[in-house]
Design a protein around this motif. Structure first.
Motif: not given
Length: 793
Positions: A51, A55, A208
């Protein structure tokens, strides 16, 4: 198109700038993820997923791709070679697509070495390979979609100017606007529905969504539609046909494509545990609704980031439920909208909606905000309150929100199930032997009243008319016996025995030792623990269990709060109390799967005896626990003089709650019966019962004369899993497996192993920082070597 594509690839690898750009991307990514401390550091992150990388990568590519694409047409224009390309036997569209694919393939080439990161988290997980490949795959897919959009924007920006620097800046600006701009604008709007509608026009929202491991047709349509739009605009610029009139139909088509895609709800859940797919039980709970249902979500307005995520996850989940039954509709409501906010807060609290008090910091100022994380599910005159924020022991607000997201499916399926119930089963709360008062059972009974009809049933009439009492008890499906303190007579036992033999389920919460914490608050700080004779040993023995009149002393325990000092100088400190075991679930049965630690108080031990009945230990003490015989003195001095850890070794794992299943035989088989009953049975059919060696497991605390939530400790402000455990127990015994299966849906959160990190951190830092750069250089040099040999011939 292929020739243009090859030209782009060759020009990239023949220039040192290409290697510098890819090397810089890999170096920055590796340093932020594996070396530098901060929000992106994977070692600090602690979870076995990438993750932080996904990001970080969109922001890096926000600058990297404009740097790669800025010369695609600007250089051709400034050198005058664009006209030469136009007269070649290729169409403008082929020219544009050649440039586009050349840059996109280079970007894909740049992220290939980052697969080393997947190998790293796989090896550093608590077990090797302990990561969700579906989430990783979805994240890479999302990144490729985003890179394609960035590339199309970069090529378009390069087509409208000869100045490469200007093309770079314009591409960065447009990419930023589409990636984050809509999200930023949405934060200026207080209305939740409008806020979400604005976000859906931004690439961040769709990226996302894909990065979670869920492929939705609307997300792919968004990226493909927007990418093709910018490529079409580029073609019009090159052909000299771009004018104001052309903009309108293109933008209108884009708008209709993006908004129309929202109505296409096809999705594929790539996650290994299918965490974003409704279970069959959840689908059935929605399908069983026959009347229109309106869900009011009290999460509108300006929300802290973690609650904005909770709002978004709630809306997405309800969309799935709505797809199963179009009678379900939902809307966002701001409960604090209006002038008299204090009155509104009081009214909401009076109906049981507890707010979450959130500390926020903005422009250096710290403030407190109230958020009501609740939903109201309405149909006709019936309303079910749905808590969206799950209480979790020792968790921060962000952690509680993350944990709550996993429970959303259950809480809404639970609410829909309540509304669909037409015939309720009967639960008898047994009275007459000095059981717990109603106020201490209030929260649990309130929690189950939407599923079951509850009635207090006294055994006092057994002495005068046992047969009538037994017949009346037979109208119930389950008997709840909560912490009796007076002995049962043989007649009372026989009534309960025949109730069980005839198919009645039962939950027994039994104390065999008399000891309460309040009894220690005296001058000596101590008291004597003695045995309670309930006359139930022979009763339970027949079913294959026995409660030993001993106390469990456990190093893993829940604290008690004691005052030190006097009057205004007094301080209250939580201190470990070994006689209040904190029992963690074995996760070996639907009843105890995915529940918080259960709080016991002065618990006894259950022995399982050999017979034909199946016994499942649902809860047991920790490995570092032991039994203390009675009578014995229990003193608060135990806190300051604890037993050495060595005294517990090898004495733990003591059964505290046991499920018994089988074809039960009467406890009075081959014995003289206490009274004559014409329909008496000595053998019953398949049945089940649960025995818990602590009556306080069901006992809620009281504040200002009002019952608190079961499992909440007002002294330490901690939450335990007592209610979940008992709710699961009741549902299981009454064959309501649907609710248990939803509640116990297992969502694995892969974690990194702290010990492996400690031992292998430097090794993996070197591998993840150096190897991706070395691989990209080797591939580039190999390409150049092959190219030189080809042209040397």
């Amino acid at each position: 198109m292929l020739a243009i594509f090859r030209k782009e690839i060759q020009s990239f690898f023949s220039s040192p700038l290409g290697y510098v750009i890819i090397g810089l991307f890999l170096l920055l990514s590796s340093l932020f993820l594996w070396v530098f401390k901060g929000a992106f550091n994977l070692f600090d992150y602690g979870f076995a997923d990438l993750t932080p990388f996904f990001l970080l990568a969109p922001w890096v590519f926000l600058f990297l791709i404009p740097a790669l694409s800025m010369k695609s047409f600007s250089e051709e224009k400034s050198l005058g070679t664009l006209e030469l390309l136009k007269i070649k036997p290729i169409s403008t569209l082929q020219l544009v697509m050649g440039k586009f694919w050349g840059i996109l393939v280079l970007c894909i080439f740049a992220i290939l070495p980052t697969l080393i990161y997947v190998v790293a988290i796989s090896n550093l997980g608590t077990t090797k390979g302990n990561f969700d490949s579906g989430v990783v795959l979805g994240s890479y897919f999302g990144l490729v979609f985003l890179m394609a959009l960035y590339t199309a924007i970069g090529v378009f920006s390069s087509s409208i100017t000869r100045n490469q620097i200007l093309a770079f800046l314009l591409a960065v600006l447009l990419s930023f606007c589409f990636f984050y701009g809509f999200d930023a604008v949405s934060s200026l709007v207080s209305n939740g529905s409008t806020q979400r509608g604005i976000k859906e026009f931004g690439a961040l929202y769709h990226f996302e969504s894909i990065a979670k491991g869920v492929f939705k047709i609307q997300d792919s349509i968004y990226f493909v539609g927007l990418t093709l739009t910018f490529l079409l605009l580029t073609k019009l610029v090159i052909d000299g046909k771009l004018h104001k009139k052309a903009f309108l139909p293109i933008l209108l088509t884009l708008f209709l494509t993006v908004t129309g895609a929202k109505f296409l709800d096809y999705r594929i859940d790539f996650t290994e545990d299918k965490r974003f797919t409704l279970s069959e039980q959840s689908k059935n709970s929605a399908k069983n609704l026959e009347t229109p249902v309106i869900v009011d979500i009290l999460l509108d307005g300006k929300l802290p980031p973690e609650f904005a995520r909770l709002q978004d996850e709630t809306l997405q989940l309800l969309e799935q439920f709505k797809a199963e039954n179009n009678k379900i509709s939902f809307n966002l409501i701001n409960p604090l909208e209006g002038e008299n906010q204090q009155q509104i807060v009081t009214e909401l609290q009076n109906i049981g909606l507890t707010p979450a008090n959130i500390t926020t910091q903005e422009n250096g100022k710290v403030s407190q905000e109230l958020v009501f994380p609740w939903a109201m599910v309405n149909t006709g005159s019936r309303t079910v309150k749905v808590p969206l924020l799950k209480n979790k022991l020792g968790a921060t607000t962000a952690d509680r929100v993350n944990n709550s997201v996993q429970q959303l499916e259950y809480v809404f399926a639970d609410a829909f199930s309540k509304l669909a119930i037409t015939t309720k089963k009967q639960v008898a709360v047994i009275k007459g032997n000095n059981e717990l008062e109603d106020i201490y059972l209030a929260d649990f009974l309130t929690s189950i009243k939407d599923y079951y009809n509850i009635g207090a049933f006294t055994l006092d009439s057994v002495a005068t008319n046992p047969q009538q009492t037994l017949e009346q008890l037979g109208n119930y499906d389950l008997a709840l016996i909560a912490k009796p303190n007076n002995a049962f007579t043989d007649k009372e036992k026989y009534v309960l025995d025949q109730f069980i033999i005839n198919g009645g389920k039962s939950i027994w919460l039994i104390d065999q030792v008399a000891m309460e914490l309040d009894s220690l608050f005296n001058e000596t700080g101590s008291n004597i623990a003695t045995r309670i004779n309930l006359n139930l040993n022979d009763f339970f023995f027949k079913y294959g269990v026995r409660i030993n009149p001993v106390l469990v002393n456990d190093l893993y325990n829940t604290p008690i709060v004691l005052a030190s000092g006097e009057d205004q100088s007094a301080t209250y400190n939580p201190l470990p109390w070994p006689y209040h075991p904190m029992v963690f679930s074995k996760n070996n049965h639907p009843i105890n799967t995915n529940i918080e630690a259960v709080q016991f108080q002065f618990a006894n031990i259950i022995d399982t005896l050999s017979n034909t009945n199946k016994k499942t230990v649902l809860l047991e003490s920790s490995p570092l626990s032991m039994a203390e015989g009675i009578p014995t003195e229990i003193s608060l001095e135990t806190i300051s003089n604890p037993n050495p850890k060595e005294t517990y070794v090898g004495k733990g794992n003591l059964p505290l709650a046991v499920l018994i299943e089988g074809a039960f035989s009467s406890a009075f088989k081959n014995r003289i019966k206490p009274f004559q009953y014409s329909e008496a049975k000595e053998e019953g059919g398949l049945n089940k019962m649960i025995l818990i060696a602590d009556g306080d497991v069901i006992k809620n605390q009281i504040r200002n004369g009002q019952p608190l939530e079961l499992g909440y400790d007002k002294w330490t402000n901690s939450f335990y899993g007592n209610k979940e455990f008992l709710m699961n127990s009741l549902n299981y015994l009454l064959d309501d497996d649907q609710l248990i299966n939803i509640r116990s849906k297992n969502v694995e959160i892969p974690m990194l192993d702290p010990q492996k990190i400690s031992e292998q951190k430097t090794k993996w830092q070197l591998i993840t920082v150096l190897l991706p750069i070395v691989l990209s250089l080797v591939l580039g040099l190999t390409f150049n070597t092959i190219r030189k040999r080809k042209y040397a011939k």
